[in-house]
Scaffold this motif. Sequence first.
Motif, PDB file in Angstrom:
ATOM      1  N   ASP A  91       8.733  -1.529  18.384  1.00  0.00           N
ATOM      2  CA  ASP A  91       7.710  -0.628  17.833  1.00  0.00           C
ATOM      3  C   ASP A  91       7.915  -0.402  16.332  1.00  0.00           C
ATOM      4  OD1 ASP A  91      10.044   0.847  18.608  1.00  0.00           O
ATOM      5  OD2 ASP A  91       8.916   2.714  18.477  1.00  0.00           O
ATOM      6  N   LYS A  92       9.160  -0.365  15.899  1.00  0.00           N
ATOM      7  CA  LYS A  92       9.442  -0.214  14.463  1.00  0.00           C
ATOM      8  C   LYS A  92       9.120  -1.501  13.706  1.00  0.00           C
ATOM      9  CE  LYS A  92      12.711   3.495  14.693  1.00  0.00           C
ATOM     10  NZ  LYS A  92      12.233   4.583  13.882  1.00  0.00           N
ATOM     11  N   LEU A  93       9.341  -2.637  14.343  1.00  0.00           N
ATOM     12  CA  LEU A  93       8.987  -3.905  13.728  1.00  0.00           C
ATOM     13  C   LEU A  93       7.474  -4.005  13.545  1.00  0.00           C
ATOM     14  CD1 LEU A  93      10.040  -6.584  12.599  1.00  0.00           C
ATOM     15  CD2 LEU A  93       9.832  -7.534  14.908  1.00  0.00           C
ATOM     16  N   LYS A  94       6.722  -3.489  14.504  1.00  0.00           N
ATOM     17  CA  LYS A  94       5.258  -3.478  14.402  1.00  0.00           C
ATOM     18  C   LYS A  94       4.814  -2.620  13.210  1.00  0.00           C
ATOM     19  CE  LYS A  94       1.078  -4.234  15.865  1.00  0.00           C
ATOM     20  NZ  LYS A  94       0.417  -5.338  15.206  1.00  0.00           N
ATOM     21  N   VAL A  95       5.451  -1.473  13.019  1.00  0.00           N
ATOM     22  CA  VAL A  95       5.150  -0.613  11.871  1.00  0.00           C
ATOM     23  C   VAL A  95       5.437  -1.368  10.574  1.00  0.00           C
ATOM     24  CG1 VAL A  95       5.887   1.479  10.632  1.00  0.00           C
ATOM     25  CG2 VAL A  95       5.506   1.551  13.105  1.00  0.00           C
ATOM     26  N   TYR A  96       6.568  -2.042  10.516  1.00  0.00           N
ATOM     27  CA  TYR A  96       6.956  -2.831   9.350  1.00  0.00           C
ATOM     28  C   TYR A  96       5.910  -3.918   9.077  1.00  0.00           C
ATOM     29  CZ  TYR A  96      10.099  -5.550   6.323  1.00  0.00           C
ATOM     30  OH  TYR A  96      10.674  -6.216   5.271  1.00  0.00           O
ATOM     31  N   GLU A  97       5.507  -4.633  10.135  1.00  0.00           N
ATOM     32  CA  GLU A  97       4.515  -5.703   9.992  1.00  0.00           C
ATOM     33  C   GLU A  97       3.161  -5.166   9.516  1.00  0.00           C
ATOM     34  OE1 GLU A  97       4.719  -7.376  13.905  1.00  0.00           O
ATOM     35  OE2 GLU A  97       6.350  -8.736  13.363  1.00  0.00           O
ATOM     36  N   THR A  98       2.801  -3.963   9.935  1.00  0.00           N
ATOM     37  CA  THR A  98       1.564  -3.338   9.452  1.00  0.00           C
ATOM     38  C   THR A  98       1.661  -3.101   7.949  1.00  0.00           C
ATOM     39  OG1 THR A  98       1.118  -2.319  11.589  1.00  0.00           O
ATOM     40  CG2 THR A  98       0.039  -1.327   9.672  1.00  0.00           C
ATOM     41  N   GLY A  99       2.810  -2.644   7.491  1.00  0.00           N
ATOM     42  CA  GLY A  99       3.020  -2.457   6.058  1.00  0.00           C
ATOM     43  C   GLY A  99       2.853  -3.763   5.300  1.00  0.00           C
ATOM     44  N   VAL A 100       3.410  -4.843   5.837  1.00  0.00           N
ATOM     45  CA  VAL A 100       3.293  -6.155   5.190  1.00  0.00           C
ATOM     46  C   VAL A 100       1.833  -6.603   5.156  1.00  0.00           C
ATOM     47  CG1 VAL A 100       3.896  -8.605   5.354  1.00  0.00           C
ATOM     48  CG2 VAL A 100       5.643  -6.874   5.790  1.00  0.00           C
ATOM     49  N   GLN A 101       1.128  -6.428   6.264  1.00  0.00           N
ATOM     50  CA  GLN A 101      -0.276  -6.852   6.344  1.00  0.00           C
ATOM     51  C   GLN A 101      -1.128  -6.149   5.282  1.00  0.00           C
ATOM     52  OE1 GLN A 101      -2.193  -5.770  10.012  1.00  0.00           O
ATOM     53  NE2 GLN A 101      -3.892  -7.172   9.666  1.00  0.00           N
ATOM     54  N   TYR A 102      -1.000  -4.844   5.185  1.00  0.00           N
ATOM     55  CA  TYR A 102      -1.779  -4.094   4.195  1.00  0.00           C
ATOM     56  C   TYR A 102      -1.338  -4.428   2.772  1.00  0.00           C
ATOM     57  CZ  TYR A 102      -4.456  -1.319   7.481  1.00  0.00           C
ATOM     58  OH  TYR A 102      -5.340  -0.921   8.435  1.00  0.00           O
ATOM     59  N   HIS A 103      -0.056  -4.669   2.599  1.00  0.00           N
ATOM     60  CA  HIS A 103       0.494  -5.054   1.293  1.00  0.00           C
ATOM     61  C   HIS A 103      -0.175  -6.353   0.830  1.00  0.00           C
ATOM     62  CE1 HIS A 103       4.542  -5.500  -1.086  1.00  0.00           C
ATOM     63  NE2 HIS A 103       3.572  -6.127  -1.724  1.00  0.00           N
ATOM     64  N   ILE A 104      -0.222  -7.352   1.699  1.00  0.00           N
ATOM     65  CA  ILE A 104      -0.818  -8.648   1.355  1.00  0.00           C
ATOM     66  C   ILE A 104      -2.307  -8.510   1.055  1.00  0.00           C
ATOM     67  CG2 ILE A 104      -1.492 -10.893   2.327  1.00  0.00           C
ATOM     68  CD1 ILE A 104       1.299 -10.937   3.686  1.00  0.00           C
ATOM     69  N   ILE A 105      -3.025  -7.828   1.923  1.00  0.00           N
ATOM     70  CA  ILE A 105      -4.478  -7.687   1.738  1.00  0.00           C
ATOM     71  C   ILE A 105      -4.788  -7.031   0.399  1.00  0.00           C
ATOM     72  CG2 ILE A 105      -6.510  -6.429   2.578  1.00  0.00           C
ATOM     73  CD1 ILE A 105      -5.293  -6.891   5.451  1.00  0.00           C
ATOM     74  N   HIS A 106      -4.065  -5.988   0.075  1.00  0.00           N
ATOM     75  CA  HIS A 106      -4.390  -5.240  -1.129  1.00  0.00           C
ATOM     76  C   HIS A 106      -3.829  -5.891  -2.397  1.00  0.00           C
ATOM     77  CE1 HIS A 106      -5.549  -2.501   2.033  1.00  0.00           C
ATOM     78  NE2 HIS A 106      -6.470  -2.122   1.156  1.00  0.00           N
ATOM     79  N   ALA A 107      -2.775  -6.690  -2.272  1.00  0.00           N
ATOM     80  CA  ALA A 107      -2.324  -7.479  -3.422  1.00  0.00           C
ATOM     81  C   ALA A 107      -3.390  -8.520  -3.769  1.00  0.00           C
ATOM     82  CB  ALA A 107      -0.979  -8.145  -3.128  1.00  0.00           C
ATOM     83  N   LEU A 108      -3.981  -9.134  -2.753  1.00  0.00           N
ATOM     84  CA  LEU A 108      -5.106 -10.047  -3.002  1.00  0.00           C
ATOM     85  C   LEU A 108      -6.278  -9.297  -3.621  1.00  0.00           C
ATOM     86  CD1 LEU A 108      -5.053 -12.225   0.247  1.00  0.00           C
ATOM     87  CD2 LEU A 108      -4.539 -12.984  -2.087  1.00  0.00           C
ATOM     88  N   GLY A 109      -6.487  -8.069  -3.158  1.00  0.00           N
ATOM     89  CA  GLY A 109      -7.533  -7.232  -3.741  1.00  0.00           C
ATOM     90  C   GLY A 109      -7.309  -6.984  -5.220  1.00  0.00           C
ATOM     91  N   LEU A 110      -6.052  -6.798  -5.615  1.00  0.00           N
ATOM     92  CA  LEU A 110      -5.740  -6.590  -7.030  1.00  0.00           C
ATOM     93  C   LEU A 110      -6.096  -7.820  -7.861  1.00  0.00           C
ATOM     94  CD1 LEU A 110      -2.327  -4.698  -6.928  1.00  0.00           C
ATOM     95  CD2 LEU A 110      -4.544  -3.809  -7.642  1.00  0.00           C
ATOM     96  N   ILE A 111      -5.846  -8.998  -7.307  1.00  0.00           N
ATOM     97  CA  ILE A 111      -6.235 -10.223  -8.009  1.00  0.00           C
ATOM     98  C   ILE A 111      -7.757 -10.243  -8.177  1.00  0.00           C
ATOM     99  CG2 ILE A 111      -6.331 -12.750  -7.847  1.00  0.00           C
ATOM    100  CD1 ILE A 111      -3.550 -12.520  -6.384  1.00  0.00           C
TER     101      ILE A 111
END
Length: 120
Positions: free
Chosen positions: A33-53
């Motif tokens: 369950d903690k790994l899932k939370v971590y993976e959610t952070g990564v997913q949003y991080h990637i999406i919004h880093a692309l958004g910054l570009i």
Amino acid sequence: MQTFVVLGSILMAIAVAIGAFGAHALKSKIEPDKLKVYETGVQYHIIHALGLIGVGLLADRYPDAGIIVTGGWLLLVGIVLFSGSLYVLSLKRVRLLGPVTPLGGLSFMVGWILIAIGVL
């Protein structure tokens, strides 16, 4: 605006490294369950880093890009608050960061709305 393309690219590289760390080093060390939370952070991080570009490319296209730039800064704040708090929450027992996560989500939402308004 070059700043956002550079920031987005750097944050993408960091997101890939953080994601790989989670997939390889954390998979057997933290609860699923903690790994899932971590993976959610990564997913949003990637999406919004692309958004910054994307913000960097849009800001160069629109002459009055102030609201788009403001939206971009809010995406950056969202990455730090939302994804950052999820990384810490999944790895440490710091419950004080729980209320920070929704503030990051709110930063994402307001940022995207400002970007849309700026394009319109």
